[in-house]
Scaffold this motif. Structure first.
Motif, PDB file in Angstrom:
ATOM      1  N   ARG A 297       0.830  -1.205   0.000  1.00  0.00           N
ATOM      2  CA  ARG A 297       0.000   0.000   0.000  1.00  0.00           C
ATOM      3  C   ARG A 297       0.864   1.254   0.000  1.00  0.00           C
ATOM      4  O   ARG A 297       0.579   2.225  -0.710  1.00  0.00           O
ATOM      5  CB  ARG A 297      -0.919  -0.032   1.231  1.00  0.00           C
ATOM      6  CG  ARG A 297      -2.056   0.986   1.224  1.00  0.00           C
ATOM      7  CD  ARG A 297      -2.928   0.806   2.461  1.00  0.00           C
ATOM      8  NE  ARG A 297      -4.035   1.735   2.497  1.00  0.00           N
ATOM      9  CZ  ARG A 297      -5.234   1.498   2.011  1.00  0.00           C
ATOM     10  NH1 ARG A 297      -5.477   0.336   1.424  1.00  0.00           N
ATOM     11  NH2 ARG A 297      -6.209   2.403   2.110  1.00  0.00           N
TER      12      ARG A 297
ATOM     13  N   ASP B  26      -7.604   0.945  -1.894  1.00  0.00           N
ATOM     14  CA  ASP B  26      -8.419  -0.218  -1.526  1.00  0.00           C
ATOM     15  C   ASP B  26      -8.790  -1.075  -2.737  1.00  0.00           C
ATOM     16  O   ASP B  26      -8.716  -2.307  -2.688  1.00  0.00           O
ATOM     17  CB  ASP B  26      -9.702   0.231  -0.826  1.00  0.00           C
ATOM     18  CG  ASP B  26      -9.458   0.735   0.591  1.00  0.00           C
ATOM     19  OD1 ASP B  26      -8.383   0.450   1.155  1.00  0.00           O
ATOM     20  OD2 ASP B  26     -10.344   1.440   1.121  1.00  0.00           O
TER      21      ASP B  26
ATOM     22  N   SER C 176      -5.843  -3.459  -5.994  1.00  0.00           N
ATOM     23  CA  SER C 176      -5.068  -4.234  -5.029  1.00  0.00           C
ATOM     24  C   SER C 176      -4.154  -5.282  -5.658  1.00  0.00           C
ATOM     25  O   SER C 176      -3.306  -5.856  -4.970  1.00  0.00           O
ATOM     26  CB  SER C 176      -6.005  -4.913  -4.026  1.00  0.00           C
ATOM     27  OG  SER C 176      -6.962  -5.713  -4.703  1.00  0.00           O
TER      28      SER C 176
END
Length: 232
Positions: free
Chosen positions: A8, A195, A198
């Motif tokens: 992330r 989110d 991914s």
């Protein structure tokens, strides 16, 4: 073999690195913010950017129309209200008209869109059409040029009063409001992107989408430079 997704943190860093292609670095914008623009060039920029401004809520409405997530819609709708206005808040489009008037243009002239050059119209329309046709997550990702927007607004607030004292400072309210609003918007848009994108393939797609939006903004400046020139 499928490549492993970036973490992330690394994904966010790669998104932020795209700021190197932001139109803050375009020669036409550099001229505007460094004090080298003529009144005609400033008015031309304001009039052409108005076409972008009035299409922002249309773009956001397209995202909402494609979005099946109620929580996202509840948050994203604020962007439309920010620009169109709501209640006692006249909104960002009205603030942009005040900027135009501060530079010597009339409301009627700006709203006529008579100064909008074909390259600007084409670029903005391409962005709106993308939002209409793409999955809402991709359209949300395209909004992440807001990552880089506060800095360009800060430059205008810092430099324009000094370089262009003939512009009524009250007309700069749009830039003041967007410094904070862009930060708020990007927090949500960034969270959605981190989110949803991914996998490695999806993350690379997100970078392509962000590049597309950066190209839209760069093309707008290319078109204005072709029409109004750049002073050395």
């Amino acid at each position: 073999m499928t490549e492993q997704a970036w973490s992330r943190q690394e994904f966010e860093q790669r998104l932020r690195e795209k700021g190197r292609a932001y139109h803050i670095h375009h020669p036409f914008n550099v001229m505007l913010n460094s004090g080298g623009a003529t009144p005609e060039q400033i008015r031309g920029w304001v009039a052409n950017r108005f076409y972008y401004q009035i299409n922002i809520p249309i773009k956001d409405a397209a995202i909402l129309a494609n979005c099946t997530d109620r929580a996202v819609r509840r948050s994203w709708v604020q962007r439309i209200l920010d620009h169109d206005g709501y209640g006692d808040d006249p909104g960002g489009i009205e603030s942009w008209i005040k900027l135009a008037e501060a530079t010597g243009l009339t409301r009627q002239h700006v709203e006529s869109l008579v100064d909008v050059v074909p390259g600007v119209r084409f670029a903005v329309d391409a962005y709106v059409n993308f939002a209409r046709r793409a999955p809402w997550q991709e359209s949300a990702c395209a909004s992440l040029t807001e990552l880089f927007a506060p800095e360009i607004h800060k430059q205008r607030l810092a430099n324009w009063p000094e370089h262009y004292p003939w512009i009524d400072r009250a007309g700069l309210h749009y830039f003041q409001s967007r410094v904070s609003l862009a930060r708020r918007d990007v927090e949500f848009g960034l969270a959605v992107t981190l989110d949803w994108f991914s996998t490695r393939a999806a993350q690379e797609r997100a970078l392509e989408i962000l590049q597309f939006k950066l190209d839209v903004l760069w093309q707008m400046n290319d078109a204005m430079q072709l029409r109004y020139g750049v002073n050395s």
